[in-house]
Design a protein around this motif. Structure first.
Motif, PDB file in Angstrom:
ATOM      1  N   ILE A 101       0.848  -1.209   0.000  1.00  0.00           N
ATOM      2  CA  ILE A 101       0.000   0.000   0.000  1.00  0.00           C
ATOM      3  C   ILE A 101       0.880   1.256   0.000  1.00  0.00           C
ATOM      4  O   ILE A 101       0.628   2.211  -0.751  1.00  0.00           O
ATOM      5  CB  ILE A 101      -0.977   0.007   1.213  1.00  0.00           C
ATOM      6  N   LEU A 102       1.936   1.230   0.812  1.00  0.00           N
ATOM      7  CA  LEU A 102       2.847   2.388   0.868  1.00  0.00           C
ATOM      8  C   LEU A 102       3.538   2.622  -0.478  1.00  0.00           C
ATOM      9  O   LEU A 102       3.637   3.766  -0.938  1.00  0.00           O
ATOM     10  CB  LEU A 102       3.937   2.132   1.908  1.00  0.00           C
ATOM     11  N   ALA A 103       4.005   1.536  -1.096  1.00  0.00           N
ATOM     12  CA  ALA A 103       4.710   1.666  -2.378  1.00  0.00           C
ATOM     13  C   ALA A 103       3.768   2.189  -3.459  1.00  0.00           C
ATOM     14  O   ALA A 103       4.144   3.029  -4.283  1.00  0.00           O
ATOM     15  CB  ALA A 103       5.308   0.313  -2.778  1.00  0.00           C
ATOM     16  N   LEU A 104       2.513   1.722  -3.432  1.00  0.00           N
ATOM     17  CA  LEU A 104       1.518   2.207  -4.415  1.00  0.00           C
ATOM     18  C   LEU A 104       1.248   3.697  -4.214  1.00  0.00           C
ATOM     19  O   LEU A 104       1.195   4.467  -5.179  1.00  0.00           O
ATOM     20  CB  LEU A 104       0.208   1.418  -4.265  1.00  0.00           C
ATOM     21  N   ALA A 105       1.101   4.102  -2.946  1.00  0.00           N
ATOM     22  CA  ALA A 105       0.842   5.517  -2.659  1.00  0.00           C
ATOM     23  C   ALA A 105       1.996   6.378  -3.176  1.00  0.00           C
ATOM     24  O   ALA A 105       1.787   7.453  -3.734  1.00  0.00           O
ATOM     25  CB  ALA A 105       0.642   5.711  -1.163  1.00  0.00           C
ATOM     26  N   LYS A 106       3.225   5.867  -2.997  1.00  0.00           N
ATOM     27  CA  LYS A 106       4.395   6.650  -3.416  1.00  0.00           C
ATOM     28  C   LYS A 106       4.482   6.744  -4.936  1.00  0.00           C
ATOM     29  O   LYS A 106       4.696   7.826  -5.476  1.00  0.00           O
ATOM     30  CB  LYS A 106       5.664   6.007  -2.860  1.00  0.00           C
ATOM     31  N   ILE A 107       4.318   5.639  -5.629  1.00  0.00           N
ATOM     32  CA  ILE A 107       4.496   5.674  -7.091  1.00  0.00           C
ATOM     33  C   ILE A 107       3.375   6.481  -7.746  1.00  0.00           C
ATOM     34  O   ILE A 107       3.580   7.119  -8.786  1.00  0.00           O
ATOM     35  CB  ILE A 107       4.606   4.244  -7.701  1.00  0.00           C
ATOM     36  N   LEU A 108       2.180   6.471  -7.131  1.00  0.00           N
ATOM     37  CA  LEU A 108       1.052   7.180  -7.735  1.00  0.00           C
ATOM     38  C   LEU A 108       0.857   8.583  -7.135  1.00  0.00           C
ATOM     39  O   LEU A 108      -0.135   9.250  -7.422  1.00  0.00           O
ATOM     40  CB  LEU A 108      -0.221   6.341  -7.595  1.00  0.00           C
ATOM     41  N   ASP A 109       1.824   8.989  -6.311  1.00  0.00           N
ATOM     42  CA  ASP A 109       1.802  10.327  -5.704  1.00  0.00           C
ATOM     43  C   ASP A 109       0.517  10.618  -4.949  1.00  0.00           C
ATOM     44  O   ASP A 109      -0.093  11.681  -5.109  1.00  0.00           O
ATOM     45  CB  ASP A 109       1.998  11.406  -6.792  1.00  0.00           C
ATOM     46  N   ILE A 110       0.094   9.666  -4.137  1.00  0.00           N
ATOM     47  CA  ILE A 110      -1.125   9.868  -3.344  1.00  0.00           C
ATOM     48  C   ILE A 110      -0.721   9.907  -1.877  1.00  0.00           C
ATOM     49  O   ILE A 110      -0.018   9.010  -1.402  1.00  0.00           O
ATOM     50  CB  ILE A 110      -2.136   8.721  -3.604  1.00  0.00           C
ATOM     51  N   LYS A 111      -1.130  10.951  -1.168  1.00  0.00           N
ATOM     52  CA  LYS A 111      -0.745  11.079   0.244  1.00  0.00           C
ATOM     53  C   LYS A 111      -1.712  10.261   1.097  1.00  0.00           C
ATOM     54  O   LYS A 111      -2.925  10.414   0.972  1.00  0.00           O
ATOM     55  CB  LYS A 111      -0.818  12.548   0.680  1.00  0.00           C
ATOM     56  N   ILE A 112      -1.147   9.387   1.952  1.00  0.00           N
ATOM     57  CA  ILE A 112      -2.034   8.697   2.898  1.00  0.00           C
ATOM     58  C   ILE A 112      -1.446   8.815   4.298  1.00  0.00           C
ATOM     59  O   ILE A 112      -0.225   8.777   4.462  1.00  0.00           O
ATOM     60  CB  ILE A 112      -2.286   7.201   2.540  1.00  0.00           C
ATOM     61  N   ASP A 113      -2.333   8.954   5.290  1.00  0.00           N
ATOM     62  CA  ASP A 113      -1.838   9.011   6.667  1.00  0.00           C
ATOM     63  C   ASP A 113      -1.876   7.599   7.266  1.00  0.00           C
ATOM     64  O   ASP A 113      -2.340   6.649   6.621  1.00  0.00           O
ATOM     65  CB  ASP A 113      -2.647  10.010   7.501  1.00  0.00           C
TER      66      ASP A 113
END
Ligand code: PMV
Length: 308
Positions: A101-113
């Motif tokens: 989930i973290l890697a997906l958020a990073k590659i797709l430039d989506i901020k998640i807390d």
């Protein structure tokens, strides 16, 4: 534009409170210094998964589906995994879910807390293990030693220093869903007995929190011994686990218990530094495999950022 992004998440060991946590009680859990690393790249076409040593890719596939549904992402991705967690029941599923989930958020430039990271990773784990408390997901996110509340999934940090634990593998893999089902069955048959056991476990967890904060290892050891006896009453220990526990106790450990669902996987022994060698030898003599792990130490630098 980022070409790839990498994220790592740690494994875990249950210190006190397994099984009861599935029913909303609290547990104490620590990180281990072994990690799953997921690298994400954007794909030209369909999704692809490179997961050496993993026969069932459903967890990582589900992580992508859950992420895509939440953020309405259409692009394809390539995810590859690396692991040094081994096959000892140290929380591969939760660490994979969190790192993916973290890697997906990073590659797709989506901020998640952290809240969202827990939510999506927990959904991912539950897509393959229906009755799961989420304690392992919380540990992969927060590291160190935490108190995890089964009811509202909230977390209290207790320590970020290593715990003086010897960890040993029994040689058998635990079947977590089967052991959880065994307790469900006992709950139906003897609800009062199981409720009393859970009540005692919850008191042990409460005392354990104080012992960890005060670094009172003798007290924490006593609580671990009591917790193991309650797990035997719940019917989730095994002859091999009990043999290893007794061998470590006789060799001078302050306290010893199985860690996790039971039936297999690991034991943890709380050992004064001076007695480590004797305890390790005693465990090996009954066929346990001592693992070289640091338990409960926070290692922030392993949550790595986007690359290139
Ligand atoms: O088998 P493990 O190490 O994943 O531990 C399972 C712990 C349980 O409390 C039995 C289940 C859960 O999800 O909390």
């Amino acid at each position: 534009m980022k070409q790839s992004a990498t994220a790592s998440a740690c494994g875990k060991l249950m210190i006190l409170g397994e099984h009861a946590v599935v029913y909303g009680y609290s547990c104490i859990v620590s990180s281990v210094d072994r990690f799953i690393t997921v690298t994400a790249k954007k794909a030209k076409g369909k999704d692809a998964f490179i997961t050496p040593g993993v026969s069932d890719q459903s967890l990582i596939r589900n992580a992508v589906l859950i992420f895509r549904k939440r953020f309405l992402v259409k692009e394809g991705v390539v995810l590859s995994t690396k692991s040094n967690l081994g096959n000892f029941g140290l929380g591969t599923s939760s660490a994979t879910a969190v790192a993916a989930i973290l890697a997906l958020a990073k590659i797709l430039d989506i901020k998640i807390d952290n809240h969202e990271l827990f939510d999506l990773s927990y959904q991912t784990v539950k897509s393959v293990q229906k009755k799961a408390s989420g304690f392992d997901v919380a540990t992969s996110i927060h590291q160190g030693t935490i108190l995890f509340h089964g009811k509202d999934k909230s977390v209290e940090r207790l320590s970020i220093a290593p715990l003086p634990l010897v960890v040993a593998f029994s040689g058998f893999k635990a079947d977590t869903p089967l052991m959880v089902e065994r307790v469900v069955h006992l709950m139906k048959k003897e609800p009062e007995k199981v409720k009393n056991i859970f009540h005692s476990i919850s008191q042990i967890v409460r005392e354990g929190k104080k012992a960890i904060i005060k670094k009172n290892w003798r007290k924490l050891g006593e609580l671990m011994n009591e917790n193991h006896q309650l797990l035997i009453k719940l019917g989730v220990s095994s002859n091999k686990l009990n043999q290893m526990v007794e061998a470590a106790q006789k060799a001078g450990a302050f306290g010893v218990k199985l860690s996790g669902a039971g039936g297999g996987d690991c034991i943890i022994a709380l050992v004064p530094l001076s007695g480590e060698k004797q305890v390790k030898e005693a465990i090996k003599r009954v066929g346990g495999k001592v693992l070289n792990l640091t338990v409960g130490k926070e290692k922030r630098e392993n949550i790595t950022g986007p690359t290139k």
